[in-house]
Write a protein that holds these residues in place. Sequence first.
Motif, PDB file in Angstrom:
ATOM      1  N   PRO A  43       0.791  -1.231   0.000  1.00 32.89           N
ATOM      2  CA  PRO A  43       0.000   0.000   0.000  1.00 32.89           C
ATOM      3  C   PRO A  43       0.826   1.286   0.000  1.00 32.89           C
ATOM      4  O   PRO A  43       0.270   2.372  -0.112  1.00 32.89           O
ATOM      5  N   LEU A  44       2.150   1.183   0.152  1.00 32.44           N
ATOM      6  CA  LEU A  44       2.986   2.377   0.301  1.00 32.44           C
ATOM      7  C   LEU A  44       3.184   3.075  -1.041  1.00 32.44           C
ATOM      8  O   LEU A  44       3.725   2.482  -1.983  1.00 32.44           O
ATOM      9  N   PRO A  45       2.776   4.343  -1.150  1.00 32.04           N
ATOM     10  CA  PRO A  45       2.961   5.077  -2.403  1.00 32.04           C
ATOM     11  C   PRO A  45       4.437   5.166  -2.784  1.00 32.04           C
ATOM     12  O   PRO A  45       5.314   5.244  -1.912  1.00 32.04           O
ATOM     13  N   ASP A  46       4.707   5.173  -4.079  1.00 33.38           N
ATOM     14  CA  ASP A  46       6.088   5.211  -4.568  1.00 33.38           C
ATOM     15  C   ASP A  46       6.835   6.455  -4.098  1.00 33.38           C
ATOM     16  O   ASP A  46       8.043   6.396  -3.862  1.00 33.38           O
ATOM     17  N   ASP A  47       6.131   7.582  -3.925  1.00 34.30           N
ATOM     18  CA  ASP A  47       6.831   8.808  -3.549  1.00 34.30           C
ATOM     19  C   ASP A  47       7.340   8.804  -2.103  1.00 34.30           C
ATOM     20  O   ASP A  47       8.098   9.685  -1.707  1.00 34.30           O
ATOM     21  N   PHE A  48       6.987   7.775  -1.313  1.00 31.98           N
ATOM     22  CA  PHE A  48       7.564   7.631   0.025  1.00 31.98           C
ATOM     23  C   PHE A  48       8.978   7.060  -0.056  1.00 31.98           C
ATOM     24  O   PHE A  48       9.740   7.149   0.896  1.00 31.98           O
ATOM     25  N   GLY A  49       9.346   6.433  -1.172  1.00 29.74           N
ATOM     26  CA  GLY A  49      10.687   5.872  -1.328  1.00 29.74           C
ATOM     27  C   GLY A  49      10.982   4.710  -0.409  1.00 29.74           C
ATOM     28  O   GLY A  49      12.097   4.571   0.087  1.00 29.74           O
ATOM     29  N   CYS A  50       9.988   3.863  -0.165  1.00 29.29           N
ATOM     30  CA  CYS A  50      10.145   2.754   0.781  1.00 29.29           C
ATOM     31  C   CYS A  50       9.953   1.401   0.081  1.00 29.29           C
ATOM     32  O   CYS A  50       9.231   1.299  -0.902  1.00 29.29           O
ATOM     33  N   ILE A  51      10.596   0.404   0.637  1.00 26.50           N
ATOM     34  CA  ILE A  51      10.353  -0.978   0.245  1.00 26.50           C
ATOM     35  C   ILE A  51       9.918  -1.738   1.496  1.00 26.50           C
ATOM     36  O   ILE A  51      10.157  -1.284   2.615  1.00 26.50           O
TER      37      ILE A  51
END
Length: 133
Positions: free
Chosen positions: A88-96
């Motif tokens: 669910p983490l949006p790409d703009d958070f920069g997380c994996i």
Amino acid sequence: MRHRLLRVALACSAALGLAAATAPAVHADPAAPAAARCPKGHLCLFEGPHQTGRILLDEDAHITKDGFQLRELDDIEPPIFPRSAVNPLPDDFGCIIRLNDQPHFGGDEQELVGFGKHELDGRRVASLTSDCG
């Protein structure tokens, strides 16, 4: 001989017709429960490929416009063996999201990189954490 062959053929046809009429339907049962759905904003790990089967893990990531709060799970007991996931983490958070095969983030890992649906290979998952930056 011809009449006997004709009677046997008619009897076989009647038996096949009766068997088809009494056989259970192969189509989906409208009363059956709906397929498992992952709620919006949740990390879900599924038993089957393409987000099918039971949901083995469902974690609310508490996503806001400024961030998220996905809790770390350092010892998933009993371990699970997912075949697909929804990140669910949006790409703009920069997380994996790292899925480790051992408790306490040890052993081999699989990564969920990028928002959305992912296919996994069914390997063991015994802990998970997000990794940002």
